[in-house]
Design a protein around this motif. Structure first.
Motif, PDB file in Angstrom:
ATOM      1  N   VAL A   1       0.835  -1.203   0.000  1.00 25.23           N
ATOM      2  CA  VAL A   1       0.000   0.000   0.000  1.00 25.23           C
ATOM      3  C   VAL A   1       0.871   1.254   0.000  1.00 25.23           C
ATOM      4  O   VAL A   1       0.608   2.226  -0.721  1.00 25.23           O
ATOM      5  CB  VAL A   1      -0.948  -0.006   1.211  1.00 25.23           C
ATOM      6  N   LEU A   2       1.921   1.225   0.786  1.00 24.87           N
ATOM      7  CA  LEU A   2       2.832   2.366   0.862  1.00 24.87           C
ATOM      8  C   LEU A   2       3.513   2.609  -0.481  1.00 24.87           C
ATOM      9  O   LEU A   2       3.643   3.763  -0.937  1.00 24.87           O
ATOM     10  CB  LEU A   2       3.867   2.096   1.953  1.00 24.87           C
ATOM     11  N   THR A   3       3.935   1.532  -1.131  1.00 25.97           N
ATOM     12  CA  THR A   3       4.566   1.662  -2.448  1.00 25.97           C
ATOM     13  C   THR A   3       3.584   2.251  -3.470  1.00 25.97           C
ATOM     14  O   THR A   3       3.958   3.113  -4.285  1.00 25.97           O
ATOM     15  CB  THR A   3       5.050   0.281  -2.928  1.00 25.97           C
ATOM     16  N   TRP A   4       2.330   1.804  -3.425  1.00 26.44           N
ATOM     17  CA  TRP A   4       1.315   2.302  -4.341  1.00 26.44           C
ATOM     18  C   TRP A   4       1.035   3.791  -4.111  1.00 26.44           C
ATOM     19  O   TRP A   4       0.948   4.579  -5.056  1.00 26.44           O
ATOM     20  CB  TRP A   4       0.038   1.479  -4.160  1.00 26.44           C
ATOM     21  N   ILE A   5       0.920   4.195  -2.849  1.00 26.92           N
ATOM     22  CA  ILE A   5       0.643   5.597  -2.536  1.00 26.92           C
ATOM     23  C   ILE A   5       1.805   6.489  -2.975  1.00 26.92           C
ATOM     24  O   ILE A   5       1.601   7.560  -3.584  1.00 26.92           O
ATOM     25  CB  ILE A   5       0.366   5.765  -1.025  1.00 26.92           C
ATOM     26  N   LEU A   6       3.034   6.069  -2.681  1.00 24.15           N
ATOM     27  CA  LEU A   6       4.191   6.879  -3.067  1.00 24.15           C
ATOM     28  C   LEU A   6       4.352   6.939  -4.585  1.00 24.15           C
ATOM     29  O   LEU A   6       4.829   7.946  -5.129  1.00 24.15           O
ATOM     30  CB  LEU A   6       5.461   6.303  -2.428  1.00 24.15           C
ATOM     31  N   HIS A   7       3.947   5.874  -5.283  1.00 21.47           N
ATOM     32  CA  HIS A   7       4.005   5.890  -6.745  1.00 21.47           C
ATOM     33  C   HIS A   7       3.039   6.932  -7.310  1.00 21.47           C
ATOM     34  O   HIS A   7       3.346   7.594  -8.324  1.00 21.47           O
ATOM     35  CB  HIS A   7       3.673   4.501  -7.295  1.00 21.47           C
ATOM     36  N   ILE A   8       1.875   7.074  -6.670  1.00 13.18           N
ATOM     37  CA  ILE A   8       0.900   8.072  -7.137  1.00 13.18           C
ATOM     38  C   ILE A   8       1.365   9.482  -6.797  1.00 13.18           C
ATOM     39  O   ILE A   8       1.296  10.403  -7.628  1.00 13.18           O
ATOM     40  CB  ILE A   8      -0.482   7.792  -6.506  1.00 13.18           C
TER      41      ILE A   8
ATOM     42  N   ASN B   1       7.852   8.006 -10.759  1.00 10.30           N
ATOM     43  CA  ASN B   1       9.230   7.909 -11.253  1.00 10.30           C
ATOM     44  C   ASN B   1      10.275   8.278 -10.191  1.00 10.30           C
ATOM     45  O   ASN B   1      11.396   8.689 -10.517  1.00 10.30           O
ATOM     46  CB  ASN B   1       9.435   8.808 -12.490  1.00 10.30           C
ATOM     47  N   GLN B   2       9.887   8.162  -8.906  1.00  9.28           N
ATOM     48  CA  GLN B   2      10.824   8.483  -7.830  1.00  9.28           C
ATOM     49  C   GLN B   2      11.139   7.242  -6.969  1.00  9.28           C
ATOM     50  O   GLN B   2      11.688   7.371  -5.874  1.00  9.28           O
ATOM     51  CB  GLN B   2      10.212   9.572  -6.922  1.00  9.28           C
ATOM     52  N   GLU B   3      10.780   6.051  -7.481  1.00 10.69           N
ATOM     53  CA  GLU B   3      10.882   4.845  -6.649  1.00 10.69           C
ATOM     54  C   GLU B   3      12.303   4.565  -6.187  1.00 10.69           C
ATOM     55  O   GLU B   3      12.511   3.995  -5.116  1.00 10.69           O
ATOM     56  CB  GLU B   3      10.353   3.620  -7.417  1.00 10.69           C
ATOM     57  N   ASN B   4      13.309   4.950  -6.984  1.00 12.81           N
ATOM     58  CA  ASN B   4      14.694   4.624  -6.647  1.00 12.81           C
ATOM     59  C   ASN B   4      15.398   5.722  -5.859  1.00 12.81           C
ATOM     60  O   ASN B   4      16.598   5.617  -5.593  1.00 12.81           O
ATOM     61  CB  ASN B   4      15.492   4.318  -7.926  1.00 12.81           C
TER      62      ASN B   4
ATOM     63  N   VAL C   1      16.519   8.066  -2.666  1.00 14.65           N
ATOM     64  CA  VAL C   1      16.862   7.748  -1.281  1.00 14.65           C
ATOM     65  C   VAL C   1      15.755   8.193  -0.340  1.00 14.65           C
ATOM     66  O   VAL C   1      15.422   7.491   0.625  1.00 14.65           O
ATOM     67  CB  VAL C   1      18.212   8.408  -0.905  1.00 14.65           C
ATOM     68  N   TRP C   2      15.138   9.355  -0.612  1.00 11.28           N
ATOM     69  CA  TRP C   2      14.121   9.858   0.308  1.00 11.28           C
ATOM     70  C   TRP C   2      12.894   8.941   0.337  1.00 11.28           C
ATOM     71  O   TRP C   2      12.243   8.800   1.386  1.00 11.28           O
ATOM     72  CB  TRP C   2      13.717  11.295  -0.065  1.00 11.28           C
ATOM     73  N   VAL C   3      12.588   8.288  -0.787  1.00 11.39           N
ATOM     74  CA  VAL C   3      11.481   7.334  -0.814  1.00 11.39           C
ATOM     75  C   VAL C   3      11.802   6.138   0.083  1.00 11.39           C
ATOM     76  O   VAL C   3      10.954   5.654   0.844  1.00 11.39           O
ATOM     77  CB  VAL C   3      11.197   6.874  -2.256  1.00 11.39           C
ATOM     78  N   ALA C   4      13.044   5.667  -0.003  1.00 13.89           N
ATOM     79  CA  ALA C   4      13.467   4.547   0.850  1.00 13.89           C
ATOM     80  C   ALA C   4      13.390   4.939   2.319  1.00 13.89           C
ATOM     81  O   ALA C   4      12.964   4.136   3.164  1.00 13.89           O
ATOM     82  CB  ALA C   4      14.883   4.117   0.481  1.00 13.89           C
ATOM     83  N   VAL C   5      13.789   6.177   2.636  1.00 12.16           N
ATOM     84  CA  VAL C   5      13.744   6.637   4.036  1.00 12.16           C
ATOM     85  C   VAL C   5      12.312   6.683   4.546  1.00 12.16           C
ATOM     86  O   VAL C   5      12.020   6.252   5.670  1.00 12.16           O
ATOM     87  CB  VAL C   5      14.421   8.022   4.158  1.00 12.16           C
ATOM     88  N   VAL C   6      11.381   7.169   3.726  1.00 12.28           N
ATOM     89  CA  VAL C   6       9.971   7.232   4.131  1.00 12.28           C
ATOM     90  C   VAL C   6       9.426   5.821   4.371  1.00 12.28           C
ATOM     91  O   VAL C   6       8.751   5.563   5.378  1.00 12.28           O
ATOM     92  CB  VAL C   6       9.137   7.965   3.057  1.00 12.28           C
TER      93      VAL C   6
END
Length: 714
Positions: free
Chosen positions: A287-294, A298-301, A303-308
């Motif tokens: 769910v978190l991956t889906w929300i961040l993708h929306i 194009n920011q999946e890789n 560092v800040w996405v990984a930190v969140v």
């Protein structure tokens, strides 16, 4: 296996852990394995010292596996608390008092608090030296009575213990009992895997809180966050049923679940959703991956996405109180997140192997945990088989396709875990295909809404709306599961697989899947051969059960339970209250399941003429039961005011409710070939009679000291 090094590492480490359980004192075997492994490994390097390209050598690989085997044995030895010289298990004297710290978050029960104490020091023995406080290690489960004894009139409740409290306890804990009935859950072995060997029931006056010294600050923070989350859910979620399901799924506390509701989840095959585990972490991760993708395409890789992602996953771990299953899964998903952020290639099998490897390094006994085995099997099966199964059907409608995708996940997970699930839990949910997709979809909604409720609990109106959505989602989940659980034949109960039958079942499953994926006919013949062997094992077990004939006096705390079994039918004579299904399920249900009993008739031992029992005569003093030529005499009273006597020899004399106090009371009354004390007798009295019987050379049996009395009748 070439591209999955951690799968090989886990195999070697796991072999060493199993070796320790088989040979805990066999130091020579792991040392020899380690030495041979080092020699093979070094020899492999020496052979290729001058080569720029290092070839793969089988000897060097075997050396690495032998090294890991030795390390697995050593890690398990080091993690076994009973190997410490100051462990409570090594005490020869009776412990008089001890000091310990509350090492985990206490659990609230109906009448007690369940607390794990980490021992620090103790006082035992009679000599002047031993009377002083001595270092002591180990863990004890303490059940603290909620009711205070200082004020009998008001009986105020004892305050709930806190993690980190230092207690001074008087008295001596007792060793945890082994299973006393055939097939009974081995609670002693389960706790020994957590290095717990003793337990004690405490009145409030038997302990004194000496201070507050949390042994781990991160765990202390987790307990604080867990209690805060509980207070939020208590305020935001109204009714007990909805609060219970939220508490179970988010906080891992199932004490507020209604018994019937829990039974419905078990029958529907959705009980796994009630224990915080890797499934919950996986749902939250997706769910978190889906929300961040929306929100950030194009920011999946980045560092800040990984930190969140890491921050939210580990916050959830804090909310659950650092539950071990959540820690295992959070670690695995952390590896996935970091690998993606660093641009490393991700292979699910290798990631799963790495997670299992580090978990076993920290806790080798996790290898024997049903949760660890089932969760790793499910993830491995889904990763390997879900995609081929999903691609067999091409659906154009988007939502129907999503439903099929969820159904494929449920099918694969159920297929790969059902032999192990039957082995541990002895039932199979018939309508899992109805329940699991609905449960998964609603869980995908409930978990993020619950986390949002916690995150916005300080925002007026928003917290009320989120709390309402959370309660309604929980209500809908409960209703769906209860509807499935109430369908006729919802659970295939009473199943029993021996370890051999379970292994053969897995061999058949793997053979069929390999045949479907490769179309290689050699798998067909191998699968047929294994299936024939499995059918032979099951047929032999069924034949043995149909020809069994036995008498059993079961262990049932403070109660009487006597059964006679002929084939796959049993009659149980007991004074257990019919409403106490929990005691029956824990102590007796698995016994009849292991014996393959399909027809169980329960008769009330307190009744003068129990229904469905022939040749049964009862008075206030005794009951005489003649079954297939065997005489059973159940004695309730042997007072001098009722000097009854039986002229004939009885086969089995069963003493209950402290009827026998002196052996001379039997003189001139009854002669018996076998004398058995059930657990309705007081333990001190039974101990005294057993000691006297040894001196008088009287053969007798006590189910409290020796376990259930089971004899085969010819």
């Amino acid at each position: 296996m070439k591209g999955y090094p951690f799968v090989r590492y886990v195999a070697g480490l796991g072999a060493g852990i199993i070796l320790y359980t088989l040979l805990p004192n066999g130091y020579a075997v792991p040392l020899l394995a380690f030495a041979v492994g080092v020699c093979l490994f070094v020899w492999g390097f020496a052979q290729d010292a001058g080569n720029s390209i290092k070839p793969i050598r089988i000897g060097q690989g075997m050396g690495a596996l032998l090294i890991l085997l030795g390390l697995g044995w050593a890690i398990t030895y080091q993690r076994t608390a009973s190997n410490r010289p100051d462990n409570i298990l090594t005490l020869a004297d009776t412990l008089q008092a001890y000091e310990g710290v509350v090492a985990t978050q206490p659990e609230e029960r109906a009448k007690t608090y369940r607390v794990e104490l980490e021992l620090r020091r103790g006082k035992w023995g009679l000599s002047s030296v031993s009377k002083s406080w001595q270092p002591l290690s180990g863990r004890v489960i303490v059940y603290l009575d909620k009711a205070s004894q200082t004020s009998p009139q008001t009986m105020p409740s004892v305050a709930q213990p806190r993690y980190g409290e230092v207690w001074l306890v008087s008295g001596s804990p007792r060793p945890i009992d082994p299973p006393l009935n055939p097939g009974e859950f081995n609670y002693k072995r389960y706790l020994s895997y957590r290095n717990i060997y003793h337990q004690q029931y405490l009145r409030p006056f038997q302990r004194k809180v000496m201070g507050y010294e949390p042994p781990n600050q991160l765990t202390r923070l987790a307990t604080v966050v867990n209690r805060w989350a509980d207070s939020v859910f208590t305020h935001q979620v109204g009714t007990r049923a909805e609060y219970g399901i939220v508490n179970a799924m988010i906080l891992g506390v199932r004490d507020d679940l209604d018994t019937e509701l829990y039974r419905s989840y078990s029958t529907a095959g959705a009980v796994h959703i009630l224990s915080v585990s890797g499934l919950h972490v996986g749902i939250l991760f997706l769910v978190l991956t889906w929300i961040l993708h929306i929100l950030a395409p194009n920011q999946e890789n980045k560092v800040w996405v990984a930190v969140v992602k890491l921050a939210i996953l580990w916050f959830y771990a804090l909310v659950t109180g650092m539950s071990p299953p959540v820690l295992r899964s959070a670690g695995m998903f952390s590896i996935l997140i970091l690998a993606k952020a660093l641009g490393r290639q991700q292979q699910l099998a290798n990631t799963l192997g790495a997670s299992a490897f580090f978990i076993l390094c920290f806790d080798p006994y996790a290898l024997f945990s049903a949760g660890f085995q089932l969760s790793n099997l499910a993830v491995a099966g889904i990763g390997a088989w879900q995609s081929p199964l999903y691609q067999t059907i091409n659906l154009r409608n988007r939502w129907v396709n999503k439903l099929w995708e969820a159904t494929a996940v449920a099918l694969v997970a159920q297929l790969i875990t059902f032999p192990l699930g039957v082995f541990y839990f002895h039932q199979f949910p018939t309508y899992f295909l109805l329940a699991n997709p609905v449960v998964m979809i609603l869980s995908f909604l409930l978990l993020p809404v619950a986390m949002a409720t916690l995150a916005f609990s300080w925002v007026p109106y928003v917290n009320e709306v989120l709390g309402w959505v959370l309660a309604k989602t929980a209500w809908l989940l409960n209703q769906a599961v209860m509807w499935v659980g109430q369908l006729p034949g919802a659970a295939w109960d009473g199943l029993w697989l021996s370890p051999m039958a379970m292994c053969l079942t897995y061999a058949v499953i793997l053979g069929v899947v390999a045949l479907l994926l490769t179309r290689d006919r050699s798998y067909l013949w191998a699968t047929c051969l294994v299936a024939l062997l499995l059918a032979s094992v099951i047929s032999w077990d069924n034949f043995s059960q149909q020809n069994q004939r036995r008498l059993a006096v079961h262990f049932l705390p403070h109660r009487t339970a006597i059964s006679v079994t002929d084939g796959q039918s049993s009659t149980l004579l007991t004074d257990l209250d019919t409403t106490d299904s929990r005691s029956f399920d824990f102590y007796l249900k698995n016994t009849f399941g292991q014996w393959g009993v399909t027809k169980l008739t329960v008769a009330d031992a307190r009744s003068t003429a129990p229904a469905h029992i022939r040749n049964y005569h009862k008075t206030s003093d005794y009951a005489l039961w003649v079954w297939q030529g065997q005489t059973l005499l159940v004695v309730n009273k042997l007072g001098n005011k009722s000097p009854w006597r039986l002229p004939a020899v009885v086969d089995f004399l069963i003493i209950r409710r402290n009827a026998l106090r002196e052996w001379d009371q039997l003189s001139g009354r009854v002669v018996a070939r076998h004398i058995i004390f059930d657990d309705s007798n007081k333990t001190p009295l039974t101990d005294k009679l057993l000691a006297e019987a040894k001196q008088r050379r009287i053969t007798c049996y006590s189910v409290r000291q020796m376990g259930a009395y089971v004899t085969e009748l010819n």
